[in-house]
Structures are given as structure tokens and as C-alpha cells.
Motif scaffolding. Structure first.
Motif, PDB file in Angstrom:
ATOM      1  N   THR A  23      -4.488   2.646   8.535  1.00  0.00           N
ATOM      2  CA  THR A  23      -4.910   2.606   9.940  1.00  0.00           C
ATOM      3  C   THR A  23      -3.936   3.321  10.875  1.00  0.00           C
ATOM      4  O   THR A  23      -4.333   3.750  11.952  1.00  0.00           O
ATOM      5  N   PHE A  24      -2.666   3.469  10.480  1.00  0.00           N
ATOM      6  CA  PHE A  24      -1.680   4.123  11.341  1.00  0.00           C
ATOM      7  C   PHE A  24      -1.781   5.644  11.278  1.00  0.00           C
ATOM      8  O   PHE A  24      -1.680   6.325  12.287  1.00  0.00           O
ATOM      9  N   TYR A  26       0.852  -1.186   0.000  1.00  0.00           N
ATOM     10  CA  TYR A  26       0.000   0.000   0.000  1.00  0.00           C
ATOM     11  C   TYR A  26       0.885   1.231   0.000  1.00  0.00           C
ATOM     12  O   TYR A  26       1.970   1.225   0.579  1.00  0.00           O
ATOM     13  N   THR A  27       0.400   2.284  -0.627  1.00  0.00           N
ATOM     14  CA  THR A  27       1.030   3.589  -0.531  1.00  0.00           C
ATOM     15  C   THR A  27      -0.079   4.633  -0.439  1.00  0.00           C
ATOM     16  O   THR A  27      -1.224   4.359  -0.809  1.00  0.00           O
ATOM     17  N   LEU A  28       0.251   5.796   0.077  1.00  0.00           N
ATOM     18  CA  LEU A  28      -0.754   6.849   0.165  1.00  0.00           C
ATOM     19  C   LEU A  28      -1.162   7.280  -1.238  1.00  0.00           C
ATOM     20  O   LEU A  28      -0.325   7.397  -2.131  1.00  0.00           O
ATOM     21  N   ARG A  29      -2.446   7.519  -1.417  1.00  0.00           N
ATOM     22  CA  ARG A  29      -2.948   7.920  -2.735  1.00  0.00           C
ATOM     23  C   ARG A  29      -2.280   9.187  -3.237  1.00  0.00           C
ATOM     24  O   ARG A  29      -2.031   9.327  -4.423  1.00  0.00           O
ATOM     25  N   GLY A  45      -4.333   7.390   9.144  1.00  0.00           N
ATOM     26  CA  GLY A  45      -5.652   7.874   8.767  1.00  0.00           C
ATOM     27  C   GLY A  45      -5.760   8.443   7.359  1.00  0.00           C
ATOM     28  O   GLY A  45      -6.779   9.029   7.006  1.00  0.00           O
ATOM     29  N   GLN A  46      -4.746   8.261   6.519  1.00  0.00           N
ATOM     30  CA  GLN A  46      -4.735   8.826   5.164  1.00  0.00           C
ATOM     31  C   GLN A  46      -5.243   7.812   4.133  1.00  0.00           C
ATOM     32  O   GLN A  46      -5.092   6.602   4.313  1.00  0.00           O
ATOM     33  N   PRO A  47      -5.800   8.303   3.028  1.00  0.00           N
ATOM     34  CA  PRO A  47      -6.260   7.401   1.957  1.00  0.00           C
ATOM     35  C   PRO A  47      -5.087   6.659   1.313  1.00  0.00           C
ATOM     36  O   PRO A  47      -4.052   7.243   1.008  1.00  0.00           O
ATOM     37  N   ASN A  48      -5.268   5.372   1.115  1.00  0.00           N
ATOM     38  CA  ASN A  48      -4.274   4.461   0.542  1.00  0.00           C
ATOM     39  C   ASN A  48      -4.734   3.927  -0.802  1.00  0.00           C
ATOM     40  O   ASN A  48      -5.921   3.910  -1.101  1.00  0.00           O
ATOM     41  N   VAL A  49      -3.788   3.382  -1.533  1.00  0.00           N
ATOM     42  CA  VAL A  49      -4.088   2.556  -2.699  1.00  0.00           C
ATOM     43  C   VAL A  49      -3.226   1.300  -2.586  1.00  0.00           C
ATOM     44  O   VAL A  49      -2.049   1.372  -2.239  1.00  0.00           O
ATOM     45  N   GLU A  50      -3.851   0.158  -2.822  1.00  0.00           N
ATOM     46  CA  GLU A  50      -3.126  -1.109  -2.817  1.00  0.00           C
ATOM     47  C   GLU A  50      -2.522  -1.333  -4.197  1.00  0.00           C
ATOM     48  O   GLU A  50      -3.156  -1.039  -5.211  1.00  0.00           O
ATOM     49  N   TYR A  51      -1.300  -1.856  -4.207  1.00  0.00           N
ATOM     50  CA  TYR A  51      -0.633  -2.238  -5.449  1.00  0.00           C
ATOM     51  C   TYR A  51      -0.314  -3.722  -5.391  1.00  0.00           C
ATOM     52  O   TYR A  51       0.055  -4.250  -4.345  1.00  0.00           O
TER      53      TYR A  51
END
Length: 157
Positions: free
Chosen positions: A142-143, A116-119, A145-151
Motif C-alpha cells: 500500500t505504501f 512481506y517483501t516485494l515479489r 504500489g508494488q507486488p508483495n509476497v507474504e512470508y
């Protein structure tokens, strides 16, 4: 002190206990340099404690070393084929260290990987896509609270 345009080939090696403070500081500093406009909800001691008590004991941690200096680290949860952290000191970025980490991870997990990385981390997203990862699901970290994108990376068939 600046980093030369060409570097000695980085050594990717296993984590040692003496690396803890250096990678905790690298992780904290690099995150804040990358996202100067985001206020992270956790202070530095919590980052170090998270590494020490949860991430390192559960994962496989790898260090990139250039001329006895820690230039980056990568933490993989082997049972999940999941790259949990991949950080390269800003001074050493764009010298192939991140790609070397990903090649190492791919060699350890030839069946595939995810991360995952932040969007909003467009630089990292371009980097992962250039290295064969494909964007998948959206979520919230979850650590912080920022939006993520899975790769996801899967080997070519």
C-alpha cells in the motif's frame, strides 16, 4: 569507506530517538539501491515522517550497531507478530546481521512471525526462505504500489 570482510559482532539494541535520521536515511537509500529501476512514489521526507509518526510509535524498533555505526534496523508490530521493516545497509549485507535480526525476532515471538517483501526482491526472498520462512499470499504494497509476497515463520513442532 569499505567494510572489512569480517565484522565485530553486531550489537542488537533498542531504538533511541537519536537514531531516527540515520534509520530513515538507511531505509530510503537501501530501498533505492535495491530497486534502482523502480520510481518510488514518495519523497524522502514522507519516509521519515512515516517512521516518526506511525511506524516507530506503533512498533518495537531494533538497531544493529557495528562499532558505533548503525548497520541496520528492524521494526516489529508486537501485537501482530509482524516484521514491518527489516533493512541492512548494503555495505553490511552478507555479514549475518539480517539473520541475527530474525533470530532476535523469533526469540521475541516464538509462536511465529510474518512479513512481506516485494515479489521482485529475489535476494530477500532467498534469505527469508533460508531462515525458515515460507511464501504465502500475494498482495500489493500500500505504501509503494508494488507486488508483495507474504512470508510466514512457524516454530518446528
Amino acid at each position: 569507506m569499505g567494510i572489512p570482510k569480517t565484522l565485530t559482532q553486531p550489537l542488537i539494541r533498542a531504538y533511541q530517538d537519536a537514531d531516527l535520521d540515520a534509520i530513515a536515511q538507511l531505509w530510503y537509500n537501501t530501498w533505492h539501491e535495491t530497486f534502482p529501476n523502480l520510481q518510488h512514489p514518495h519523497p524522502y521526507p514522507e519516509w521519515r515522517e512515516l517512521l516518526l509518526t506511525k511506524l516507530i510509535p506503533q512498533g518495537s524498533t531494533w538497531i544493529a550497531e557495528v562499532e558505533q555505526q548503525i548497520a541496520g534496523f528492524m521494526l516489529i508490530f508486537p501485537e501482530k507478530s509482524y516484521i514491518d521493516q527489516l533493512f541492512v545497509d548494503r555495505r553490511y549485507q552478507s555479514h549475518g546481521i539480517g539473520a541475527q535480526f530474525l533470530d532476535h525476532a523469533k526469540s521475541l515471538h516464538p509462536q511465529g512471525l510474518r512479513l512481506y517483501t516485494l515479489r521482485e526482491n529475489t535476494r530477500a526472498r532467498v534469505f527469508y526462505e533460508r531462515n525458515g520462512f515460507i511464501a504465502s499470499e500475494l498482495s500489493v504494497n500500500t505504501f509503494n504500489g508494488q507486488p508483495n509476497v507474504e512470508y510466514i515463520w512457524k516454530p518446528r513442532q
